[in-house]
Design an enzyme around this catalytic site. Structure first.
Site, PDB file in Angstrom:
ATOM      1  CB  SER A 129      -0.844   0.078   1.150  1.00  0.00           C
ATOM      2  OG  SER A 129      -1.344   1.292   1.315  1.00  0.00           O
TER       3      SER A 129
ATOM      4  CG  HIS B  99      -4.047  -1.836  -1.313  1.00  0.00           C
ATOM      5  ND1 HIS B  99      -5.294  -2.489  -1.536  1.00  0.00           N
ATOM      6  CD2 HIS B  99      -4.378  -1.112  -0.076  1.00  0.00           C
ATOM      7  CE1 HIS B  99      -6.155  -2.286  -0.493  1.00  0.00           C
ATOM      8  NE2 HIS B  99      -5.810  -1.303   0.176  1.00  0.00           N
TER       9      HIS B  99
ATOM     10  CG  ASP C 172      -5.002   2.066   1.513  1.00  0.00           C
ATOM     11  OD1 ASP C 172      -6.056   1.236   1.305  1.00  0.00           O
ATOM     12  OD2 ASP C 172      -4.026   1.763   1.866  1.00  0.00           O
TER      13      ASP C 172
ATOM     14  CG  MET D 104      -7.963   7.036   3.362  1.00  0.00           C
ATOM     15  SD  MET D 104      -6.974   6.977   4.824  1.00  0.00           S
ATOM     16  CE  MET D 104      -6.475   5.284   4.602  1.00  0.00           C
TER      17      MET D 104
ATOM     18  CG  HIS E 244      -9.367  -0.125   0.338  1.00  0.00           C
ATOM     19  ND1 HIS E 244      -8.753  -0.197   1.403  1.00  0.00           N
ATOM     20  CD2 HIS E 244     -10.815   0.049   0.531  1.00  0.00           C
ATOM     21  CE1 HIS E 244      -9.777  -0.508   2.369  1.00  0.00           C
ATOM     22  NE2 HIS E 244     -10.868  -0.100   2.074  1.00  0.00           N
TER      23      HIS E 244
ATOM     24  CG  MET F   5     -11.422   3.100   3.042  1.00  0.00           C
ATOM     25  SD  MET F   5      -9.679   3.020   3.854  1.00  0.00           S
ATOM     26  CE  MET F   5      -8.681   3.148   2.528  1.00  0.00           C
TER      27      MET F   5
ATOM     28  CG  MET G 173     -11.570  -2.640   6.439  1.00  0.00           C
ATOM     29  SD  MET G 173     -10.237  -1.774   5.530  1.00  0.00           S
ATOM     30  CE  MET G 173      -9.138  -1.628   6.693  1.00  0.00           C
TER      31      MET G 173
ATOM     32  CG  ASP H 111      -6.284  -3.111   3.681  1.00  0.00           C
ATOM     33  OD1 ASP H 111      -5.086  -2.938   4.023  1.00  0.00           O
ATOM     34  OD2 ASP H 111      -6.840  -2.322   2.867  1.00  0.00           O
TER      35      ASP H 111
HETATM   36  C1  DX5 Z   1      -6.254   1.403   6.312  1.00  0.00           C
HETATM   37  C2  DX5 Z   1      -5.744   1.004   4.670  1.00  0.00           C
HETATM   38  C3  DX5 Z   1      -4.765   0.064   4.895  1.00  0.00           C
HETATM   39  C4  DX5 Z   1      -3.554   0.695   5.170  1.00  0.00           C
HETATM   40  C5  DX5 Z   1      -2.554  -0.642   5.672  1.00  0.00           C
HETATM   41  O1  DX5 Z   1      -7.450   2.012   6.100  1.00  0.00           O
HETATM   42  O2  DX5 Z   1      -7.179   0.521   3.941  1.00  0.00           O
HETATM   43  O3  DX5 Z   1      -4.518  -0.332   3.509  1.00  0.00           O
HETATM   44  O4  DX5 Z   1      -2.597   1.523   4.283  1.00  0.00           O
HETATM   45  O5  DX5 Z   1      -1.436  -0.065   6.204  1.00  0.00           O
HETATM   46  P1  DX5 Z   1      -0.644  -1.239   7.274  1.00  0.00           P
HETATM   47  O6  DX5 Z   1      -0.003  -2.248   6.552  1.00  0.00           O
HETATM   48  O7  DX5 Z   1       0.509  -0.111   7.886  1.00  0.00           O
HETATM   49  O8  DX5 Z   1      -1.497  -1.514   8.366  1.00  0.00           O
HETATM   50 ZN    ZN Z   2      -6.455  -0.363   1.964  1.00  0.00          ZN
END
Ligand code: DX5
Ligand code: ZN
Length: 227
Positions: free
Chosen positions: A17, A42, A44, A46, A75, A77, A146, A182
């Site tokens: 990620s 990956h 993320d 947000m 992904h 969010m 998650m 994840d």
């Molecule tokens: C959290 C994300 C994850 C995160 C994982 O909301 O969806 O993908 O970046 O990070 P680590 O591997 O550091 O937990």
């Molecule tokens: Zn993620």
């Protein structure tokens, strides 16, 4: 529909990620991930509304698309999600995963992702039952479990994570649906996640944290293989 590459027999896909990467050097970070054999990137996204953090949007996805041929696992969010699906498709996403908690008409949203030619996925938060996905299994290529509460990298793998992954794997049965874990994946937690049934592991801090990316990837792979 473009699907994630098939792993060698018994091998779990590793998806770094970039949330944990050095944003000042994203191009080099992605090349490093590619060079040490990452299977998927990956991404993320947000929004500061569905989750209490803001990361990046389609412009960064587009820039990454130009820098790598790795599949882009986006992904989302974000809430609402439907108005932005086209922008992420145009930016070059291969798969889009939406949260069941952020989507009022999940079936319609998944149909829209497939109509854009992308691989549809659904994410579930730690307190969301996997059974909610039973009615849409025919529409999805991936369940993202998650294993932390979403919003931040660097959190600890939750105590109910193994059970949730196992429930998702049982629900999937022999359908061609990946189970992605994840959050909080490290060389120590990877064996549990893989043993519980995850065949795709996201790793942010465990991959981009150590300076030696080859060693980080090797440790994650041997963790996943130790299930
Ligand atoms: C959290 C994300 C994850 C995160 C994982 O909301 O969806 O993908 O970046 O990070 P680590 O591997 O550091 O937990
Ligand atoms: Zn993620």
């Amino acid at each position: 529909m473009r699907l994630w590459k098939e792993p060698a027999a018994g091998q779990t896909l590793i998806a770094p990620s970039i949330l944990a990467a050095d944003f000042l050097n994203l191009g080099a970070e992605v090349k490093a991930a590619e060079a040490v054999g990452a299977d998927v990137l990956h991404l993320d996204v947000m929004d500061g509304h569905f989750v209490p953090n803001i990361s990046y949007g389609p412009a960064v996805v587009k820039a990454l698309r130009g820098a790598t041929s790795l599949p882009l696992d986006v992904h989302l969010m974000i809430e609402p999600v439907d108005p932005y699906l086209g922008a992420f498709a145009d930016a070059g996403a291969d798969g889009i995963t939406v949260h069941v908690e952020a989507t009022r008409h999940l079936d319609r949203t998944l149909e829209a992702i497939a109509a854009l030619g992308l691989s549809p996925g659904v994410a579930i938060n730690p307190a969301t039952p996997v059974s909610l996905l039973e009615p849409v299994l025919h529409r999805i290529a991936l369940i993202l479990v998650m294993t932390v509460n979403p919003g931040f990298g660097g959190q600890s793998y939750l105590p109910n994570a193994n059970a949730k992954i196992a429930q998702a794997r049982a629900l999937v049965g022999d359908r061609p649906i990946r189970v992605e874990a994840d959050g909080g994946i490290t060389p120590k937690t990877a064996p549990d996640a893989a043993a519980a049934g995850a065949d795709m592991l996201v790793a942010g801090s465990a991959f981009f944290g150590p300076a030696d990316r080859a060693a980080a990837m090797a440790a994650l792979r041997s963790g996943a293989a130790a299930r």
